[in-house]
Design a protein around this motif. Structure first.
Motif, PDB file in Angstrom:
ATOM      1  N   SER A 145      17.838  54.553  50.446  1.00 20.72           N
ATOM      2  CA  SER A 145      17.255  55.139  49.234  1.00 20.72           C
ATOM      3  C   SER A 145      17.475  54.231  48.035  1.00 20.72           C
ATOM      4  O   SER A 145      16.581  54.071  47.185  1.00 20.72           O
ATOM      5  CB  SER A 145      17.853  56.525  48.973  1.00 20.72           C
ATOM      6  OG  SER A 145      17.502  57.426  50.007  1.00 20.72           O
ATOM      7  N   ALA A 146      18.646  53.614  47.953  1.00 21.71           N
ATOM      8  CA  ALA A 146      18.917  52.682  46.858  1.00 21.71           C
ATOM      9  C   ALA A 146      18.028  51.449  46.975  1.00 21.71           C
ATOM     10  O   ALA A 146      17.536  50.927  45.966  1.00 21.71           O
ATOM     11  CB  ALA A 146      20.391  52.277  46.863  1.00 21.71           C
ATOM     12  N   LEU A 168      13.319  48.400  44.885  1.00 24.31           N
ATOM     13  CA  LEU A 168      12.037  47.733  45.137  1.00 24.31           C
ATOM     14  C   LEU A 168      10.848  48.540  44.608  1.00 24.31           C
ATOM     15  O   LEU A 168       9.709  48.055  44.673  1.00 24.31           O
ATOM     16  CB  LEU A 168      11.865  47.482  46.633  1.00 24.31           C
ATOM     17  CG  LEU A 168      12.900  46.550  47.274  1.00 24.31           C
ATOM     18  CD1 LEU A 168      12.665  46.438  48.771  1.00 24.31           C
ATOM     19  CD2 LEU A 168      12.864  45.167  46.632  1.00 24.31           C
ATOM     20  N   GLY A 169      11.097  49.747  44.133  1.00 22.65           N
ATOM     21  CA  GLY A 169      10.004  50.585  43.639  1.00 22.65           C
ATOM     22  C   GLY A 169       9.050  51.003  44.735  1.00 22.65           C
ATOM     23  O   GLY A 169       7.833  51.065  44.534  1.00 22.65           O
ATOM     24  N   ALA A 170       9.618  51.316  45.906  1.00 22.13           N
ATOM     25  CA  ALA A 170       8.795  51.683  47.066  1.00 22.13           C
ATOM     26  C   ALA A 170       9.267  53.013  47.639  1.00 22.13           C
ATOM     27  O   ALA A 170      10.456  53.322  47.601  1.00 22.13           O
ATOM     28  CB  ALA A 170       8.873  50.598  48.141  1.00 22.13           C
ATOM     29  N   ARG A 225      13.131  55.821  58.934  1.00 23.91           N
ATOM     30  CA  ARG A 225      12.429  55.604  57.672  1.00 23.91           C
ATOM     31  C   ARG A 225      12.414  54.101  57.391  1.00 23.91           C
ATOM     32  O   ARG A 225      13.400  53.408  57.652  1.00 23.91           O
ATOM     33  CB  ARG A 225      13.119  56.326  56.514  1.00 23.91           C
ATOM     34  CG  ARG A 225      13.135  57.826  56.623  1.00 23.91           C
ATOM     35  CD  ARG A 225      13.513  58.472  55.282  1.00 23.91           C
ATOM     36  NE  ARG A 225      14.774  57.973  54.768  1.00 23.91           N
ATOM     37  CZ  ARG A 225      15.124  58.029  53.480  1.00 23.91           C
ATOM     38  NH1 ARG A 225      14.299  58.525  52.577  1.00 23.91           N
ATOM     39  NH2 ARG A 225      16.309  57.579  53.089  1.00 23.91           N
ATOM     40  N   LEU A 226      11.302  53.619  56.868  1.00 21.57           N
ATOM     41  CA  LEU A 226      11.137  52.203  56.563  1.00 21.57           C
ATOM     42  C   LEU A 226      10.872  52.014  55.075  1.00 21.57           C
ATOM     43  O   LEU A 226      10.250  52.847  54.422  1.00 21.57           O
ATOM     44  CB  LEU A 226       9.951  51.613  57.335  1.00 21.57           C
ATOM     45  CG  LEU A 226       9.988  51.662  58.860  1.00 21.57           C
ATOM     46  CD1 LEU A 226       8.689  51.103  59.422  1.00 21.57           C
ATOM     47  CD2 LEU A 226      11.189  50.910  59.403  1.00 21.57           C
ATOM     48  N   VAL A 227      11.314  50.889  54.560  1.00 22.36           N
ATOM     49  CA  VAL A 227      10.973  50.454  53.212  1.00 22.36           C
ATOM     50  C   VAL A 227      10.511  48.997  53.298  1.00 22.36           C
ATOM     51  O   VAL A 227      11.141  48.178  53.969  1.00 22.36           O
ATOM     52  CB  VAL A 227      12.180  50.566  52.258  1.00 22.36           C
ATOM     53  CG1 VAL A 227      11.921  49.818  50.947  1.00 22.36           C
ATOM     54  CG2 VAL A 227      12.490  52.023  51.971  1.00 22.36           C
ATOM     55  N   ASP A 230      15.920  37.725  45.904  1.00 25.44           N
ATOM     56  CA  ASP A 230      15.604  38.884  45.068  1.00 25.44           C
ATOM     57  C   ASP A 230      15.170  40.067  45.926  1.00 25.44           C
ATOM     58  O   ASP A 230      15.521  41.219  45.653  1.00 25.44           O
ATOM     59  CB  ASP A 230      14.488  38.536  44.075  1.00 25.44           C
ATOM     60  CG  ASP A 230      14.957  37.605  42.959  1.00 25.44           C
ATOM     61  OD1 ASP A 230      16.187  37.486  42.777  1.00 25.44           O
ATOM     62  OD2 ASP A 230      14.099  36.996  42.303  1.00 25.44           O
ATOM     63  N   TRP A 231      14.380  39.794  46.956  1.00 26.12           N
ATOM     64  CA  TRP A 231      13.876  40.859  47.822  1.00 26.12           C
ATOM     65  C   TRP A 231      15.011  41.502  48.616  1.00 26.12           C
ATOM     66  O   TRP A 231      15.076  42.727  48.736  1.00 26.12           O
ATOM     67  CB  TRP A 231      12.830  40.279  48.769  1.00 26.12           C
ATOM     68  CG  TRP A 231      12.247  41.250  49.738  1.00 26.12           C
ATOM     69  CD1 TRP A 231      12.518  41.334  51.071  1.00 26.12           C
ATOM     70  CD2 TRP A 231      11.300  42.294  49.466  1.00 26.12           C
ATOM     71  NE1 TRP A 231      11.797  42.344  51.658  1.00 26.12           N
ATOM     72  CE2 TRP A 231      11.028  42.945  50.686  1.00 26.12           C
ATOM     73  CE3 TRP A 231      10.638  42.717  48.317  1.00 26.12           C
ATOM     74  CZ2 TRP A 231      10.143  44.018  50.793  1.00 26.12           C
ATOM     75  CZ3 TRP A 231       9.755  43.782  48.410  1.00 26.12           C
ATOM     76  CH2 TRP A 231       9.514  44.417  49.634  1.00 26.12           C
ATOM     77  N   LEU A 232      15.911  40.676  49.140  1.00 27.19           N
ATOM     78  CA  LEU A 232      16.998  41.204  49.962  1.00 27.19           C
ATOM     79  C   LEU A 232      18.017  41.965  49.123  1.00 27.19           C
ATOM     80  O   LEU A 232      18.577  42.961  49.579  1.00 27.19           O
ATOM     81  CB  LEU A 232      17.683  40.068  50.725  1.00 27.19           C
ATOM     82  CG  LEU A 232      16.807  39.320  51.737  1.00 27.19           C
ATOM     83  CD1 LEU A 232      17.588  38.175  52.365  1.00 27.19           C
ATOM     84  CD2 LEU A 232      16.283  40.255  52.808  1.00 27.19           C
TER      85      LEU A 232
END
Length: 205
Positions: free
Chosen positions: A93-94, A99-101, A119-121, A172-174
Motif C-alpha cells: 500500500s505504501a 507511485l500514485g497507482a 495484488r499488483l502495483v 526512483d521507481w524501486l
C-alpha cells in the motif's frame, strides 16, 4: 525493503519451455493455472522464497481482448525470453501511494481447483516502460515458490537479477534498496538471472 518475488519468462508453448528448462538448466517446473480474463496460463519453477514463472497464451481469443494477454502475444512473436521482474515490498500500500497507482487484484485457478489471489502495483508501467512491478500475496494464498519439487540441478533460489535501463529512473521507481537487483544501464529490461545451486550460479539470459 524489497525482495525478489519472481521473474517472468514469456513463452510460446508452456510444455516445450518447461522441457527446455529442465533439459538445459536442470530446473523442474510444475503446472500453475489459468488467469481468468487474461487468456494466459503459467508453469512455476519453485525456488523457495522466489520462483520463475513461465507464462504463455492458451486462449488467443480471450487474450486478444485483454491488455495483458494481447501484450504477451506480441512479446513471444520473436521467441521465448526473459520478460519482467516482480518484487515483493514490505508494504504494498505504501508503494502504491508513493507511485500514485491503485493496486490491481489478480488471481488464478490451480490444477486442483483452488484459487490463488494477489495484488499488483505497477503492472501497466512494467508493460509499457519495461520496469519491474510489485506484488503482495493474499495471506491465505500459498506462495508458489514453496511448492515441493526436485530440481536436477539442486537449485535453491534466485541469487540476483540484472536489470537494464536508466539507473536513476530505476532507483526512483524501486524506492528501496534491493541488494539482489543489479542495475546495469543500457537496454531496458531483465537481462540475466542468477539461480543458486550447490555447484554455483546458473545464469539465464
Amino acid at each position: 525493503m524489497l525482495e525478489i518475488d519472481h521473474v517472468l519468462i514469456a513463452v510460446g508453448n508452456l510444455d516445450s519451455a518447461a522441457d527446455r528448462l529442465r533439459d538445459t538448466y536442470g530446473l523442474e517446473s510444475v503446472e500453475g493455472g489459468r488467469h481468468p480474463g487474461w487468456g494466459t496460463a503459467n508453469r512455476i519453477v519453485p525456488l523457495g522464497g522466489e520462483y520463475l514463472e513461465l507464462i504463455g497464451v492458451v486462449d488467443p481469443d480471450e487474450a486478444s481482448a485483454s491488455p495483458f494477454g494481447s501484450w504477451l502475444m506480441e512479446r513471444v512473436e520473436d521467441g521465448d525470453h526473459l520478460l519482467r521482474c516482480c518484487l515483493r515490498p514490505s508494504d504494498l500500500s505504501a508503494t502504491a501511494e508513493r507511485l500514485g497507482a491503485d493496486p490491481l487484484p489478480g488471481s488464478r485457478v490451480t490444477d486442483n481447483g483452488h484459487s490463488v489471489h494477489w495484488r499488483l502495483v505497477g503492472l501497466e508501467a512494467a508493460m509499457s516502460d519495461n520496469l519491474p512491478f510489485f506484488i503482495e500475496w493474499h495471506p491465505e494464498s500459498p506462495h508458489p515458490g514453496h511448492t515441493r519439487v526436485e530440481h536436477p540441478s539442486g537449485a535453491l533460489g534466485i541469487a540476483w537479477v540484472e536489470i537494464g535501463g536508466d539507473r536513476d529512473r530505476l532507483r526512483d521507481w524501486l524506492g528501496d534498496d534491493a541488494a539482489a537487483i543489479h542495475l546495469v544501464g543500457g537496454q531496458p529490461g531483465v537481462r540475466r538471472v542468477g539461480i543458486i545451486t550447490p555447484e554455483g550460479d546458473i545464469v539465464l539470459r
